[in-house]
Design a protein around this motif. Structure first.
Motif, PDB file in Angstrom:
ATOM      1  N   UNK A  72     -25.289  93.924  15.623  1.00 57.06           N
ATOM      2  CA  UNK A  72     -24.600  93.225  16.708  1.00 57.06           C
ATOM      3  C   UNK A  72     -23.717  92.091  16.190  1.00 57.06           C
ATOM      4  N   UNK A  73     -24.229  91.312  15.236  1.00 53.75           N
ATOM      5  CA  UNK A  73     -23.464  90.150  14.760  1.00 53.75           C
ATOM      6  C   UNK A  73     -22.529  90.487  13.599  1.00 53.75           C
ATOM      7  N   UNK A  74     -22.705  91.677  13.017  1.00 54.26           N
ATOM      8  CA  UNK A  74     -21.831  92.094  11.932  1.00 54.26           C
ATOM      9  C   UNK A  74     -22.153  91.479  10.581  1.00 54.26           C
ATOM     10  N   UNK A  75     -23.318  90.894  10.471  1.00 50.44           N
ATOM     11  CA  UNK A  75     -23.743  90.291   9.196  1.00 50.44           C
ATOM     12  C   UNK A  75     -24.886  91.106   8.609  1.00 50.44           C
ATOM     13  N   UNK A  76     -25.008  91.156   7.290  1.00 45.03           N
ATOM     14  CA  UNK A  76     -26.112  91.916   6.689  1.00 45.03           C
ATOM     15  C   UNK A  76     -27.457  91.249   6.969  1.00 45.03           C
ATOM     16  N   UNK A  77     -28.507  92.052   6.898  1.00 53.44           N
ATOM     17  CA  UNK A  77     -29.861  91.541   7.126  1.00 53.44           C
ATOM     18  C   UNK A  77     -30.179  90.376   6.189  1.00 53.44           C
ATOM     19  N   UNK A  78     -29.655  90.418   4.974  1.00 51.23           N
ATOM     20  CA  UNK A  78     -29.916  89.335   4.014  1.00 51.23           C
ATOM     21  C   UNK A  78     -29.405  87.990   4.548  1.00 51.23           C
ATOM     22  N   UNK A  79     -28.310  88.009   5.299  1.00 56.57           N
ATOM     23  CA  UNK A  79     -27.797  86.769   5.903  1.00 56.57           C
ATOM     24  C   UNK A  79     -28.745  86.252   6.971  1.00 56.57           C
ATOM     25  N   UNK A  80     -29.323  87.165   7.718  1.00 59.54           N
ATOM     26  CA  UNK A  80     -30.282  86.772   8.756  1.00 59.54           C
ATOM     27  C   UNK A  80     -31.506  86.143   8.096  1.00 59.54           C
ATOM     28  N   UNK A  81     -31.998  86.800   7.026  1.00 58.76           N
ATOM     29  CA  UNK A  81     -33.163  86.261   6.333  1.00 58.76           C
ATOM     30  C   UNK A  81     -32.856  84.953   5.590  1.00 58.76           C
ATOM     31  N   UNK A  82     -31.619  84.685   5.328  1.00 58.75           N
ATOM     32  CA  UNK A  82     -31.226  83.407   4.719  1.00 58.75           C
ATOM     33  C   UNK A  82     -31.529  82.268   5.694  1.00 58.75           C
ATOM     34  N   UNK A  83     -31.302  82.537   6.982  1.00 57.58           N
ATOM     35  CA  UNK A  83     -31.476  81.506   8.006  1.00 57.58           C
ATOM     36  C   UNK A  83     -32.858  81.530   8.662  1.00 57.58           C
ATOM     37  N   UNK A  84     -33.495  82.699   8.704  1.00 60.02           N
ATOM     38  CA  UNK A  84     -34.752  82.863   9.440  1.00 60.02           C
ATOM     39  C   UNK A  84     -35.755  83.642   8.599  1.00 60.02           C
ATOM     40  N   UNK A  85     -37.021  83.223   8.653  1.00 61.04           N
ATOM     41  CA  UNK A  85     -38.064  83.875   7.857  1.00 61.04           C
ATOM     42  C   UNK A  85     -38.284  85.321   8.278  1.00 61.04           C
ATOM     43  N   UNK A  86     -38.373  85.524   9.583  1.00 61.13           N
ATOM     44  CA  UNK A  86     -38.663  86.852  10.107  1.00 61.13           C
ATOM     45  C   UNK A  86     -38.246  86.905  11.572  1.00 61.13           C
ATOM     46  N   UNK A  87     -38.560  88.010  12.217  1.00 58.94           N
ATOM     47  CA  UNK A  87     -38.190  88.200  13.618  1.00 58.94           C
ATOM     48  C   UNK A  87     -38.783  87.103  14.509  1.00 58.94           C
ATOM     49  N   UNK A  88     -40.045  86.752  14.287  1.00 59.76           N
ATOM     50  CA  UNK A  88     -40.669  85.711  15.106  1.00 59.76           C
ATOM     51  C   UNK A  88     -39.961  84.372  14.952  1.00 59.76           C
ATOM     52  N   UNK A  89     -39.576  84.048  13.746  1.00 60.13           N
ATOM     53  CA  UNK A  89     -38.858  82.795  13.496  1.00 60.13           C
ATOM     54  C   UNK A  89     -37.511  82.814  14.210  1.00 60.13           C
ATOM     55  N   UNK A  90     -36.928  83.977  14.283  1.00 62.47           N
ATOM     56  CA  UNK A  90     -35.614  84.134  14.899  1.00 62.47           C
ATOM     57  C   UNK A  90     -35.683  84.137  16.418  1.00 62.47           C
ATOM     58  N   UNK A  91     -36.597  84.870  16.975  1.00 68.27           N
ATOM     59  CA  UNK A  91     -36.530  85.138  18.411  1.00 68.27           C
ATOM     60  C   UNK A  91     -37.442  84.275  19.274  1.00 68.27           C
ATOM     61  N   UNK A  92     -38.637  84.029  18.867  1.00 71.49           N
ATOM     62  CA  UNK A  92     -39.607  83.441  19.786  1.00 71.49           C
ATOM     63  C   UNK A  92     -39.208  82.059  20.298  1.00 71.49           C
ATOM     64  N   UNK A  93     -38.948  81.083  19.440  1.00 69.64           N
ATOM     65  CA  UNK A  93     -38.596  79.762  19.977  1.00 69.64           C
ATOM     66  C   UNK A  93     -37.279  79.781  20.757  1.00 69.64           C
ATOM     67  N   UNK A  94     -36.303  80.463  20.233  1.00 71.95           N
ATOM     68  CA  UNK A  94     -35.002  80.495  20.894  1.00 71.95           C
ATOM     69  C   UNK A  94     -35.084  81.189  22.239  1.00 71.95           C
ATOM     70  N   UNK A  95     -35.761  82.324  22.274  1.00 71.88           N
ATOM     71  CA  UNK A  95     -35.896  83.057  23.533  1.00 71.88           C
ATOM     72  C   UNK A  95     -36.619  82.191  24.566  1.00 71.88           C
ATOM     73  N   UNK A  96     -37.618  81.472  24.122  1.00 70.59           N
ATOM     74  CA  UNK A  96     -38.397  80.635  25.038  1.00 70.59           C
ATOM     75  C   UNK A  96     -37.537  79.516  25.644  1.00 70.59           C
ATOM     76  N   UNK A  97     -36.779  78.820  24.809  1.00 70.94           N
ATOM     77  CA  UNK A  97     -35.988  77.703  25.346  1.00 70.94           C
ATOM     78  C   UNK A  97     -34.817  78.184  26.199  1.00 70.94           C
ATOM     79  N   UNK A  98     -34.206  79.291  25.825  1.00 69.77           N
ATOM     80  CA  UNK A  98     -33.093  79.780  26.653  1.00 69.77           C
ATOM     81  C   UNK A  98     -33.596  80.313  27.990  1.00 69.77           C
TER      82      UNK A  98
END
Length: 171
Positions: free
Chosen positions: A31-57
Protein backbone atom coordinates in the motif's frame (compact mmCIF):
# COMPACT_ATOMS: atom_id res chain seq x y z
CA UNK A 1 10.01 11.01 8.59
CA UNK A 2 8.03 11.02 5.34
CA UNK A 3 8.39 7.26 4.96
CA UNK A 4 7.18 6.69 8.52
CA UNK A 5 4.06 8.76 7.83
CA UNK A 6 3.42 6.87 4.58
CA UNK A 7 3.65 3.62 6.53
CA UNK A 8 1.26 4.87 9.23
CA UNK A 9 -1.22 6.21 6.68
CA UNK A 10 -1.21 2.91 4.80
CA UNK A 11 -1.63 0.97 8.04
CA UNK A 12 -4.61 3.01 9.19
CA UNK A 13 -6.28 2.63 5.81
CA UNK A 14 -5.73 -1.13 5.66
CA UNK A 15 -6.70 -1.70 9.31
CA UNK A 16 -9.84 0.38 8.77
CA UNK A 17 -10.84 -1.82 5.84
CA UNK A 18 -9.61 -5.25 6.98
CA UNK A 19 -9.22 -5.03 10.76
CA UNK A 20 -6.24 -6.22 12.77
CA UNK A 21 -6.10 -9.77 11.40
CA UNK A 22 -6.35 -8.56 7.80
CA UNK A 23 -3.46 -6.16 8.22
CA UNK A 24 0.00 -7.47 7.45
CA UNK A 25 3.45 -6.02 6.91
CA UNK A 26 3.23 -7.24 3.30
CA UNK A 27 -0.09 -5.43 2.76
CA UNK A 28 1.26 -2.24 4.33
CA UNK A 29 4.38 -2.52 2.18
CA UNK A 30 2.29 -2.89 -0.98
CA UNK A 31 0.00 0.00 0.00
CA UNK A 32 2.72 2.51 0.92
CA UNK A 33 5.15 1.42 -1.79
CA UNK A 34 8.04 0.88 0.61
CA UNK A 35 9.85 -2.43 1.20
CA UNK A 36 9.16 -4.41 4.36
CA UNK A 37 12.68 -3.58 5.55
CA UNK A 38 11.67 0.10 5.70
CA UNK A 39 8.67 -0.78 7.84
CA UNK A 40 10.86 -2.81 10.18
CA UNK A 41 13.28 0.12 10.38
CA UNK A 42 10.53 2.16 12.04
CA UNK A 43 8.50 -0.56 13.81
CA UNK A 44 9.48 -3.79 15.59
CA UNK A 45 6.54 -5.81 14.33
CA UNK A 46 2.87 -5.65 13.39
CA UNK A 47 1.78 -5.02 16.99
CA UNK A 48 4.20 -2.12 17.33
CA UNK A 49 2.84 -0.72 14.09
CA UNK A 50 -0.88 -1.18 14.44
CA UNK A 51 -2.10 -1.55 17.99
CA UNK A 52 -1.32 1.85 19.56
CA UNK A 53 -2.03 3.80 16.41
CA UNK A 54 -5.28 1.99 15.68
CA UNK A 55 -6.40 2.56 19.26
CA UNK A 56 -5.77 6.31 19.29
CA UNK A 57 -7.25 6.93 15.85
CA UNK A 58 -10.37 4.95 16.74
CA UNK A 59 -10.77 6.98 19.94
CA UNK A 60 -10.33 10.22 18.02
CA UNK A 61 -12.84 9.18 15.37
CA UNK A 62 -15.40 8.32 18.06
CA UNK A 63 -14.97 11.71 19.71
CA UNK A 64 -15.30 13.48 16.36
CA UNK A 65 -18.46 11.55 15.51
CA UNK A 66 -19.94 12.57 18.86
CA UNK A 67 -19.13 16.20 18.13
CA UNK A 68 -20.64 15.99 14.65
CA UNK A 69 -23.78 14.40 16.10
CA UNK A 70 -24.09 16.85 19.02
CA UNK A 71 -21.97 19.94 18.31
CA UNK A 72 -23.85 22.18 20.74
CA UNK A 73 -22.29 20.56 23.81
CA UNK A 74 -18.77 21.61 22.87
CA UNK A 75 -19.82 24.92 21.33
CA UNK A 76 -21.81 25.97 24.40
CA UNK A 77 -19.24 24.46 26.76
CA UNK A 78 -16.40 26.43 25.20
CA UNK A 79 -18.42 29.64 25.39
CA UNK A 80 -19.18 29.03 29.06
CA UNK A 81 -15.60 28.06 29.83
CA UNK A 82 -14.28 31.31 28.38
CA UNK A 83 -16.65 33.47 30.39
CA UNK A 84 -15.98 34.49 33.98
CA UNK A 85 -19.00 35.38 36.06
CA UNK A 86 -19.38 36.14 39.74
CA UNK A 87 -21.56 33.04 40.04
CA UNK A 88 -20.47 30.05 38.02
CA UNK A 89 -23.25 28.62 35.83
CA UNK A 90 -23.83 24.94 36.51
CA UNK A 91 -23.31 24.20 32.80
CA UNK A 92 -19.78 25.58 32.99
CA UNK A 93 -18.97 23.40 35.98
CA UNK A 94 -20.31 20.31 34.20
CA UNK A 95 -18.39 21.12 31.01
CA UNK A 96 -15.13 21.68 32.89
CA UNK A 97 -15.62 18.37 34.72
CA UNK A 98 -16.14 16.55 31.39
CA UNK A 99 -12.95 18.18 30.08
CA UNK A 100 -11.07 17.05 33.18
CA UNK A 101 -12.30 13.47 32.69
CA UNK A 102 -11.29 13.64 29.01
CA UNK A 103 -7.83 14.85 29.97
CA UNK A 104 -7.52 12.01 32.50
CA UNK A 105 -8.55 9.40 29.91
CA UNK A 106 -6.06 10.72 27.37
CA UNK A 107 -3.39 10.69 30.08
CA UNK A 108 -4.22 7.06 30.90
CA UNK A 109 -4.02 6.01 27.24
CA UNK A 110 -0.72 7.81 26.70
CA UNK A 111 0.74 6.30 29.87
CA UNK A 112 -0.36 2.82 28.82
CA UNK A 113 0.81 3.07 25.22
CA UNK A 114 4.05 4.93 25.96
CA UNK A 115 5.32 3.74 29.35
CA UNK A 116 8.71 5.36 28.69
CA UNK A 117 7.26 8.87 28.84
CA UNK A 118 7.54 10.78 32.07
CA UNK A 119 4.62 12.54 33.71
CA UNK A 120 5.52 15.98 32.31
CA UNK A 121 5.67 14.67 28.72
CA UNK A 122 2.35 12.86 29.11
CA UNK A 123 0.75 15.98 30.55
CA UNK A 124 2.06 18.13 27.69
CA UNK A 125 0.75 15.68 25.09
CA UNK A 126 -2.64 15.41 26.80
CA UNK A 127 -3.01 19.21 26.92
CA UNK A 128 -1.93 19.45 23.28
CA UNK A 129 -4.41 16.74 22.27
CA UNK A 130 -7.39 18.47 23.89
CA UNK A 131 -6.37 21.93 22.67
CA UNK A 132 -5.85 20.65 19.13
CA UNK A 133 -9.26 18.98 19.12
CA UNK A 134 -10.83 22.22 20.36
CA UNK A 135 -9.07 24.12 17.59
CA UNK A 136 -10.27 21.75 14.88
CA UNK A 137 -13.85 22.03 16.12
CA UNK A 138 -13.68 25.82 16.42
CA UNK A 139 -12.13 26.18 12.96
CA UNK A 140 -14.98 24.22 11.43
CA UNK A 141 -17.58 26.33 13.26
CA UNK A 142 -15.94 29.71 12.63
CA UNK A 143 -15.19 29.19 8.95
CA UNK A 144 -18.19 27.05 8.04
CA UNK A 145 -15.70 24.79 6.30
CA UNK A 146 -17.35 21.48 5.46
CA UNK A 147 -14.09 19.66 6.21
CA UNK A 148 -14.48 16.09 7.46
CA UNK A 149 -14.08 16.47 11.22
CA UNK A 150 -13.64 12.73 11.73
CA UNK A 151 -10.74 12.65 9.25
CA UNK A 152 -9.16 15.70 10.91
CA UNK A 153 -9.43 14.13 14.37
CA UNK A 154 -7.87 10.92 13.05
CA UNK A 155 -4.99 12.94 11.54
CA UNK A 156 -4.60 14.82 14.83
CA UNK A 157 -4.44 11.49 16.70
CA UNK A 158 -1.79 10.17 14.31
CA UNK A 159 0.29 13.31 14.83
CA UNK A 160 0.02 13.03 18.62
CA UNK A 161 0.91 9.33 18.38
CA UNK A 162 3.91 10.17 16.22
CA UNK A 163 5.04 12.86 18.66
CA UNK A 164 4.69 10.47 21.60
CA UNK A 165 6.65 7.81 19.71
CA UNK A 166 9.47 10.26 19.00
CA UNK A 167 9.50 11.55 22.56
CA UNK A 168 9.62 7.99 23.97
CA UNK A 169 12.45 7.05 21.60
CA UNK A 170 14.46 10.08 22.66
CA UNK A 171 14.43 9.04 26.33
Amino acid sequence: MESRQRILDATVEIAGERGYDGTSIAAVSAKCGLPASSIYWHFQDKDDLITPLERVTAMAANVARSLVDAPDFLRLGLMLALERRPTEPRGRTVFLRVREITHQKITEVLTTLFPGLDEAAVHTLAVYTVAGADGLFVHRKVTGDAVDLVALFERHARLVHDAATRMAAAR
